[in-house]
Design a protein around this motif. Sequence first.
Motif, PDB file in Angstrom:
ATOM      1  N   TYR A 241      22.593   0.125  33.015  1.00 44.83           N
ATOM      2  CA  TYR A 241      22.477   0.493  31.599  1.00 44.83           C
ATOM      3  C   TYR A 241      22.253   2.002  31.458  1.00 44.83           C
ATOM      4  O   TYR A 241      21.727   2.671  32.353  1.00 44.83           O
ATOM      5  CB  TYR A 241      21.350  -0.273  30.922  1.00 44.83           C
ATOM      6  N   ASP A 242      22.669   2.509  30.312  1.00 42.65           N
ATOM      7  CA  ASP A 242      22.499   3.934  29.985  1.00 42.65           C
ATOM      8  C   ASP A 242      21.239   4.084  29.143  1.00 42.65           C
ATOM      9  O   ASP A 242      21.174   3.615  28.005  1.00 42.65           O
ATOM     10  CB  ASP A 242      23.720   4.433  29.206  1.00 42.65           C
ATOM     11  N   PRO A 243      20.189   4.741  29.644  1.00 40.28           N
ATOM     12  CA  PRO A 243      18.949   4.899  28.889  1.00 40.28           C
ATOM     13  C   PRO A 243      19.157   5.590  27.544  1.00 40.28           C
ATOM     14  O   PRO A 243      18.390   5.377  26.606  1.00 40.28           O
ATOM     15  CB  PRO A 243      18.069   5.749  29.813  1.00 40.28           C
ATOM     16  N   GLU A 244      20.203   6.428  27.456  1.00 39.74           N
ATOM     17  CA  GLU A 244      20.426   7.180  26.221  1.00 39.74           C
ATOM     18  C   GLU A 244      20.945   6.304  25.089  1.00 39.74           C
ATOM     19  O   GLU A 244      20.749   6.617  23.910  1.00 39.74           O
ATOM     20  CB  GLU A 244      21.438   8.312  26.484  1.00 39.74           C
TER      21      GLU A 244
ATOM     22  N   ARG B 103      20.469   2.798  25.023  1.00 41.37           N
ATOM     23  CA  ARG B 103      19.784   1.505  24.962  1.00 41.37           C
ATOM     24  C   ARG B 103      18.979   1.382  23.658  1.00 41.37           C
ATOM     25  O   ARG B 103      18.401   2.352  23.165  1.00 41.37           O
ATOM     26  CB  ARG B 103      18.855   1.321  26.165  1.00 41.37           C
TER      27      ARG B 103
ATOM     28  N   TRP C  29      15.968   0.624  22.371  1.00 40.03           N
ATOM     29  CA  TRP C  29      14.594   0.469  22.810  1.00 40.03           C
ATOM     30  C   TRP C  29      13.702  -0.193  21.758  1.00 40.03           C
ATOM     31  O   TRP C  29      12.623  -0.704  22.085  1.00 40.03           O
ATOM     32  CB  TRP C  29      14.002   1.827  23.192  1.00 40.03           C
TER      33      TRP C  29
ATOM     34  N   ASP D  69      16.724  -7.665  30.619  1.00 37.77           N
ATOM     35  CA  ASP D  69      17.389  -7.019  31.749  1.00 37.77           C
ATOM     36  C   ASP D  69      17.931  -8.101  32.668  1.00 37.77           C
ATOM     37  O   ASP D  69      17.221  -9.061  32.982  1.00 37.77           O
ATOM     38  CB  ASP D  69      16.398  -6.141  32.511  1.00 37.77           C
TER      39      ASP D  69
END
Length: 364
Positions: free
Chosen positions: A42-45, A47, A49, A56
């Motif tokens: 996954y791309d934290p940017e 996601r 949140w 996950d």
Amino acid sequence: MSVGTGHGFRVVGELEPEALAVALAGCLGVPTADVEVAGEEYDPETRHWDAAVSCDYAAADGDVSWVLEVHVTERVVAPPGSRELALGLAAALGRVVVYEAQPYQSAACWVAVPDGRTVRGRLYDPGYVAGREGFVMDTVESPLPSFPGARTDFIYEAVSFGQGWDFGEALRALASALRSQCPEGRLELRGSLAGDAYDRYSDIDLLWTVPGERFAAAVAGAGEALAGACPLLTARSDPEFHDAPDRRLLTYFFRGLPLFRRLDLDVRAGTPPVGPVPAGGGWPLAVSALANAVGAVKAVRRGRDTETVRGLVERGGARVGVREVASGRWADDIARLVDAAERADPRARELAGRVRELVTAELG
């Protein structure tokens, strides 16, 4: 991410992230848009949140295919527990879902099946079983097609949790005795021991399904087989089933087990029986009355209502000629029932003595 509740699941079979998101949304009562499902890359940017539910997932090897870590935030109203959520996911996905036993015991787990059942299992982590890669489902309590290589046996460490090591070993010995008598048979836990609702007062309820050609021998030989594992105190064949061609209900008290741990063995023919079937003996009225006395002690200790306890005492008394109405002083009422049962049939003296000890220990 908001504070909430975490759940760990293992899933067998193919899994699509979109389908998983829809299933989680349905089980937790939130919009699908408020469920975040993310793989290992996954791309934290990008996601989400702030999602109400996040999951996950990662691919797994061996007997399970996916590992899920689900986080449910406080924004979800009245979220289900692990069991209910696992069953909901199993039904929605059409997949077997494994979740941890609570409290956690070794490798013990529960398996939620799409048909609504839960079955105990023993799942080992990768690297634990020599010569096997990935997760290994070593044992399940009932056969499941999803785990064709698993043995069928009880998860003794989970069943005996809080009951003591001796209880687990006694159950193992009784099960082993029956399996030795009829290796083709299948044993299943029933009643409270099959779930999480058991306590120290629970009976041992077993369903024993045997081939029709072995049914008569199984019924006739069960008592002797069990006595070899744990000496018998009393044995009974329930007259209600004496006319049934393919079923008997056998009940046993054991000298080496607490009276609360009597065994109710439901014997059934898996195929049409062959040959005559033993009718089995009845249960002497005095012994039946003493069984009611044990049930009354159990009911008092479990906090059952007055009418439930009174019914047990008075029905037991009626079997041995006691016509008095129970006073509600349960220790005295049950002691009077025990005395009457012993007078009615001196052969019940040993069991009566055990019941007296039980009354003193439990009711003072």
